[in-house]
Scaffold this active site. Sequence first.
Site, mmCIF file in Angstrom:
data_model
loop_
_atom_site.group_PDB
_atom_site.id
_atom_site.type_symbol
_atom_site.label_atom_id
_atom_site.label_comp_id
_atom_site.label_asym_id
_atom_site.label_seq_id
_atom_site.Cartn_x
_atom_site.Cartn_y
_atom_site.Cartn_z
ATOM 1 N N LYS A 1 0.871 -1.187 0.000
ATOM 2 C CA LYS A 1 0.000 0.000 0.000
ATOM 3 C C LYS A 1 0.902 1.229 0.000
ATOM 4 C CE LYS A 1 -1.588 3.031 2.577
ATOM 5 N NZ LYS A 1 -1.658 4.272 1.784
ATOM 6 N N GLU B 1 10.027 0.918 10.575
ATOM 7 C CA GLU B 1 11.082 1.898 10.268
ATOM 8 C C GLU B 1 10.440 3.266 10.414
ATOM 9 O OE1 GLU B 1 14.249 1.653 9.494
ATOM 10 O OE2 GLU B 1 14.652 -0.310 8.625
ATOM 11 N N CYS C 1 14.165 10.561 6.655
ATOM 12 C CA CYS C 1 14.067 10.117 8.052
ATOM 13 C C CYS C 1 15.372 10.385 8.796
ATOM 14 C CB CYS C 1 13.711 8.644 8.105
ATOM 15 S SG CYS C 1 14.785 7.622 7.085
HETATM 16 P P1 NAP Z 1 2.815 8.333 7.741
HETATM 17 O O1 NAP Z 1 1.796 9.405 7.811
HETATM 18 O O2 NAP Z 1 3.058 7.517 8.945
HETATM 19 O O3 NAP Z 1 2.345 7.395 6.514
HETATM 20 C C1 NAP Z 1 3.130 6.321 6.068
HETATM 21 C C2 NAP Z 1 2.234 5.308 5.376
HETATM 22 O O4 NAP Z 1 1.311 4.767 6.331
HETATM 23 C C3 NAP Z 1 1.366 5.883 4.255
HETATM 24 O O5 NAP Z 1 1.245 4.925 3.240
HETATM 25 C C4 NAP Z 1 0.043 6.112 4.958
HETATM 26 O O6 NAP Z 1 -1.054 6.131 4.083
HETATM 27 C C5 NAP Z 1 -0.013 4.905 5.865
HETATM 28 N N1 NAP Z 1 -0.886 5.059 7.032
HETATM 29 C C6 NAP Z 1 -1.267 6.204 7.650
HETATM 30 N N2 NAP Z 1 -2.084 5.910 8.702
HETATM 31 C C7 NAP Z 1 -2.207 4.565 8.725
HETATM 32 C C8 NAP Z 1 -2.912 3.659 9.572
HETATM 33 N N3 NAP Z 1 -3.650 4.089 10.593
HETATM 34 N N4 NAP Z 1 -2.814 2.333 9.319
HETATM 35 C C9 NAP Z 1 -2.060 1.875 8.288
HETATM 36 N N5 NAP Z 1 -1.385 2.689 7.446
HETATM 37 C C10 NAP Z 1 -1.438 4.016 7.676
HETATM 38 O O7 NAP Z 1 4.221 8.890 7.291
HETATM 39 P P2 NAP Z 1 4.548 9.874 6.101
HETATM 40 O O8 NAP Z 1 4.143 11.247 6.475
HETATM 41 O O9 NAP Z 1 4.053 9.286 4.824
HETATM 42 O O10 NAP Z 1 6.162 9.765 6.045
HETATM 43 C C11 NAP Z 1 7.017 10.516 6.802
HETATM 44 C C12 NAP Z 1 7.495 9.735 8.018
HETATM 45 O O11 NAP Z 1 8.136 8.529 7.619
HETATM 46 C C13 NAP Z 1 8.548 10.517 8.809
HETATM 47 O O12 NAP Z 1 8.282 10.359 10.177
HETATM 48 C C14 NAP Z 1 9.850 9.822 8.424
HETATM 49 O O13 NAP Z 1 10.879 9.962 9.361
HETATM 50 C C15 NAP Z 1 9.391 8.402 8.308
HETATM 51 N N6 NAP Z 1 10.337 7.622 7.513
HETATM 52 C C16 NAP Z 1 11.100 6.658 8.136
HETATM 53 C C17 NAP Z 1 12.047 5.938 7.416
HETATM 54 C C18 NAP Z 1 12.901 4.888 8.056
HETATM 55 O O14 NAP Z 1 13.472 4.068 7.327
HETATM 56 N N7 NAP Z 1 13.049 4.858 9.377
HETATM 57 C C19 NAP Z 1 12.202 6.188 6.043
HETATM 58 C C20 NAP Z 1 11.410 7.166 5.452
HETATM 59 C C21 NAP Z 1 10.476 7.872 6.187
HETATM 60 P P3 NAP Z 1 -1.602 7.543 3.520
HETATM 61 O O15 NAP Z 1 -0.516 8.099 2.705
HETATM 62 O O16 NAP Z 1 -2.783 7.152 2.733
HETATM 63 O O17 NAP Z 1 -1.908 8.378 4.721
#
Ligand code: NAP
Length: 476
Positions: free
Chosen positions: A168, A243, A277
């Site tokens: 997804k 992650e 990240c």
């Molecule tokens: P996010 O809001 O947590 O969303 C990530 C993914 O999860 C999206 O596909 C989102 O779908 C989905 N999602 C949201 N709510 C959900 C739920 N309740 N149940 C299941 N899936 C759900 O994060 P983001 O804003 O896209 O990305 C930024 C974050 O990712 C930052 O905190 C960054 O540090 C972190 N990140 C971490 C790494 C690592 O390797 N540690 C790498 C890259 C990014 P929708 O898009 O449809 O909301």
Amino acid sequence: MFIDGEWVESSDGKYQYVINPATEEPFAQFPLATEKDVDKAVRAAYRAFREWSKTSLEERRKLLRSAADNVEKRANEIARLLTREQGKPLKQAEDELRNAAYVLRFFAEEIFRVYGEIIPLPVKNYESRVIWQPIGVVAAITPWNYPVQLLSWKVGASLAAGCTIVAKPPSYTPISPIKFIECVAEAGFPKGAVNIVTGSGKTVGETLVTHPLVRKVSFTGSTDVGKRIMSLCASGLKRITLELGGHTPMIVFADCDLDKAVKGAVRRSYRNMGQICNAISRIYVERPIFNEFVERFVEETKKLKIGDPLQDPNADLGPMCNKETFDKVIEHLEDAVKKGAKILCGGKRPEGERFKKGYWFEPTVIVNVNHDMLIMQEETFGPVKPVMPFDTVEQAIDWANSTRYGLAAYVYTNNYKTINIMSTELEAGNIGINNVDVSTTEAPYPGWKESGLGCDLGREGLKHYLEIKHIKTFYG
Ligand code: NAP
């Protein structure tokens, strides 16, 4: 969406627009999966698992290599879509596609190096054998900052391990991941082995994660959503890899090579507009070189060129990806200024007609900061960088470890004792010494504290898609 070997619409025909962050105009649309669509994808993956988990490693290697070839062939075409939905300069989008192909090739080989064990026992006629077997259906949920690369970590590891997968992608940037999956599917994996469903995290994501036939959830995204996913997986004791977010400190000691430190600071502060990240979130500089570092950091920051990511080949920076992140950057900056921070450069939208629409923001350096500011505690995920002086190694360690995150930390020093102390004392899964490129396909990428659980990448990452089994045999 790609479900059970076919390209399909949403079963109720609903779509959502994708916005180009450089213009705020819609440029594509993607289907919103229903519960029925998600169920169909998971069941297809479940059926395909029986066959795929038993394929030879050579067969898996052949198909993964072919998938990587397809990604490379279409890298330029898909990179344009990635830039249009995400905002990063085209060259960086092309690099992302090539890196994704490399990741597929890596896992195609690494699966040959996941060894079992024969364990010596104290009694005769018994043998204890330990083997690794694929877990089952993997749900892969990914964010928008590296939408193709991060998906490749999960697709490569799942398929190499013998798992099947339902992905997804993020709703801000679903198009390039769909195209990536197209490249993978065209390699000829069995029907149902690879699937992609699109739609919101709250609905499609949660339906996928809680589906009883999903055995493993591999999630990359924010810490808050990671915690929610962990709670949803608890009742089925599903395997999880999380992650999550970070708040990476960079610590610059007076004995370092200052040219290299400034270069590293600029690279890891602003690349992808700080939406990484492991982007630098705060910089601590030893007091004797604080002024010189700040002066040079500001000078180099001002040289960065903001421009149309698709049209301008000299642009270092494009727009931020979406309004949510753009607004958070402004909120964190305003909070810091209210509490006494001083802006040395940037701090606003760039001048000019071109930048009136779109999520553009100048790379920004601030000083006079303290740990009560939001920007020093919460992930900003943007191009605003606070710099603060420190006096002792202990103080640098305490401050570096003072947030709930623990993804990465960077240290610049030429003193081997300092290298040793910082490597062991910093509470982060990834430490960069005299470099800021800690994420490497061949090595694990773990997050400590609230930055994650388990890891992707490297052999350790691959093992998170496998279950361990102990077989004790009596030969007497
Ligand atoms: P996010 O809001 O947590 O969303 C990530 C993914 O999860 C999206 O596909 C989102 O779908 C989905 N999602 C949201 N709510 C959900 C739920 N309740 N149940 C299941 N899936 C759900 O994060 P983001 O804003 O896209 O990305 C930024 C974050 O990712 C930052 O905190 C960054 O540090 C972190 N990140 C971490 C790494 C690592 O390797 N540690 C790498 C890259 C990014 P929708 O898009 O449809 O909301």
